[in-house]
Design a protein around this motif. Structure first.
Motif, short mmCIF file in Angstrom:
data_model
loop_
_atom_site.label_atom_id
_atom_site.label_comp_id
_atom_site.label_asym_id
_atom_site.label_seq_id
_atom_site.Cartn_x
_atom_site.Cartn_y
_atom_site.Cartn_z
N LEU A 1 0.84 -1.21 0.00
CA LEU A 1 0.00 0.00 0.00
C LEU A 1 0.87 1.26 0.00
N ALA A 2 1.96 1.22 0.75
CA ALA A 2 2.88 2.36 0.78
C ALA A 2 3.44 2.64 -0.61
N ASN B 1 -1.79 9.29 4.99
CA ASN B 1 -1.98 7.83 4.98
C ASN B 1 -0.63 7.12 4.96
N PHE B 2 0.28 7.64 4.14
CA PHE B 2 1.64 7.08 4.11
C PHE B 2 2.30 7.22 5.48
N GLY B 3 2.12 8.38 6.10
CA GLY B 3 2.65 8.58 7.44
C GLY B 3 2.07 7.60 8.44
N ALA B 4 0.79 7.28 8.30
CA ALA B 4 0.14 6.31 9.20
C ALA B 4 0.78 4.93 9.07
N LEU B 5 1.09 4.53 7.84
CA LEU B 5 1.71 3.22 7.62
C LEU B 5 3.10 3.16 8.26
N ILE C 1 -13.41 5.72 3.07
CA ILE C 1 -13.59 5.26 4.46
C ILE C 1 -12.23 4.92 5.09
N GLY C 2 -11.47 4.06 4.43
CA GLY C 2 -10.16 3.67 4.96
C GLY C 2 -9.20 4.83 5.05
N SER C 3 -9.22 5.70 4.05
CA SER C 3 -8.32 6.85 4.04
C SER C 3 -8.62 7.81 5.19
#
Length: 490
Positions: A18-19, A416-420, A461-463
């Motif tokens: 995903l990243a 989102n990338f930061g969350a991963l 939703i996921g984002s």
């Protein structure tokens, strides 16, 4: 020990993939930004900071409201979702076009007690017997029209109310899974997402799909809590089947549930029994859909539109989007009296597979997927569909609307990338694993078939959840560091 390491590796693979996709989208989508040539990077940075501050401030205010009374936040969420959309449709009236036109027309005729066979004989159903989601959503919409009035505006109001209910359910679901602040932040992001804000006021199927999607997450959590409970198992199967009737993406969600349950839940045999039964029920209804449709509508229908979607998605010239040439091919097959709808779908599937084989042989597959990813990530769908739906007034505000929409998407991608990254560093991957898996599944499935910007609505939703989780965890880390510094100084 080996088993634990294997589980951790399996959990990190989707996070890594995903990243990679998030980075790829960030690098690719500037090529299709529809902005004025004189827009500066400072304008983009300014808009981005304003959006981020609005999310942080809004989350803080709703948190304060919750502390006054936990029910106040539910009322606020409902009003903040519905009222601005009501103002929007009052200020910018639209008309039903494309598929939305057929939803409205078919639902209107059915609400007036016309039979499906009559509509078929009169040619009103047009291509709906093949694209059965049109029949299914129109059938649902006809019930709404019968109760509240037979008018396009009623359909718009239905979608607005459904969006409000989705926001409330999203808040409830995430509150049970993660911290309340994350739930509030995720719900706020969902509520204000610019492109979807505009799109949710039209007559699309997506609001109903998203409500069922969030409902399925709630049921999944209940299945985690209750073990082998037949009520929740049947509820999950029913929601997935209904979801698939509206938009055929339920298989992605079911696979994400199964993988997450197998990797994160300790009682794996219990998981196998629960989701094995859900899978069997879902498979039976999916494979028998044409028969079920025939019983419901009393006319022959297609069992799926996979063939059409693969055929269009494999068009190298258009980057996986609709073309007049492909449309003519479809109509030639569809109007052939010797072919059933299912045979038409099979023929299109074969043509699509052959296109991919030729691309792979000629070395054009990677470039094609890159082009599809660009089209899939187009955040102009909210603006474009309002314009297409005869709302020319927003043309005057096109520059700022498209800028805000694109900056909002870019901000979500970065966060989102930061969350991963943060989840990996803090060893909290299990907390976000399900939501990351949803994102990866939707992107991969989207690249296999026809692509349009609005098809990535499922990612919202996921984002929203990943972004809210990142902001909350970052703030918690910052507070801990400041607290330690104060202790050292004290």
């Amino acid at each position: 020990m080996t088993k634990k390491i294997t589980q951790q590796i399996l959990q990190h693979i989707p996070i890594f993939l995903l990243a990679v996709f998030l980075i790829a989208i960030c690098l690719l989508i500037p090529h299709q930004f529809k902005i004025a040539a004189n827009s500066t990077s400072w304008a983009w940075i300014g808009i981005g900071i304003a959006i981020l501050l609005a999310i942080i401030l809004g989350t803080w205010l709703l948190n304060k409201l919750y502390k006054l009374n936990k029910y106040y936040v539910l009322i606020a969420i409902l009003l903040l979702t519905i009222v601005p959309r009501l103002i929007w449709i009052a200020w910018i009236p639209t008309e039903a076009v494309s598929d939305y036109y057929y939803y409205n027309v078919i639902a209107s005729y059915v609400a007036d007690h016309n039979s499906w066979s009559t509509l078929q004989d009169q040619g009103i159903l047009y291509y709906a017997p093949y694209f059965t989601h049109i029949l299914n959503f129109s059938n649902l919409l006809s019930v709404v029209y019968k109760i509240f009035g037979n008018a396009y505006l009623v359909g718009q109001l239905y979608n607005i109310v459904i969006t409000g209910l989705t926001a409330i359910l999203l808040y409830i679901v995430i509150s049970k899974r993660l911290q309340r602040t994350v739930a509030i932040g995720a719900t706020l992001i969902f509520m204000i997402w610019p492109a979807y804000f505009m799109y949710s006021t039209l007559l699309g199927t997506e609001p109903t799909f998203l409500l069922l999607f969030v409902a399925s997450i709630y049921i999944y959590m209940k299945m985690e809590e209750t073990g082998f409970n037949l009520f929740w198992i049947l509820s999950m199967a029913a929601v997935l089947v209904l979801m698939n009737l509206i938009r055929p993406l339920a298989a992605v969600i079911l696979i994400a549930f199964i993988i997450t349950a197998l990797l994160l839940q300790k009682k794996r045999w219990d998981t196998v029994k629960k989701f094995g039964l859900v899978f069997i029920i879902f498979l039976v209804f999916t494979l028998g859909q044409s028969t079920i449709n025939k019983l419901v509508y009393q006319i022959p229908t297609a069992n799926s539109i996979v063939g059409y979607n693969v055929f269009i998605g494999a068009n190298e010239k258009t980057g996986g989007q609709w073309s007049k040439e492909d449309s003519d091919t479809f109509w030639k097959l569809y109007q052939n009296p010797k072919l059933t709808n299912s045979e038409v779908d099979k023929e299109l599937l074969n043509k699509g597979i052959k296109r991919y084989q030729v691309m792979a042989k000629n070395g054009g597959l990677f470039k094609h997927m890159k082009n599809k990813l660009v089209h899939y990530s187009d955040e102009g769908y909210g603006y474009s569909w309002n314009i297409y739906s005869q709302a020319p007034i927003i043309w005057d505000y096109s520059k700022i609307i498209l800028q805000v929409s694109n900056v909002f998407l870019y901000l979500m991608l970065v966060l989102n990338f930061g969350a991963l990254i943060l989840a990996v560093c803090l060893r909290k991957v299990p907390m976000i694993f399900l939501f990351a898996l949803f994102q990866l599944g939707f992107i991969l499935s989207g690249l296999l078939v026809e692509v349009q910007g609005r098809y990535h609505i499922a990612l919202i939703i996921g984002s929203s959840i990943l972004t809210a989780w990142f902001l909350n965890e970052s703030w918690s880390l910052l507070k801990r560091k400041l607290s330690r510094k104060q202790e050292e100084l004290g």
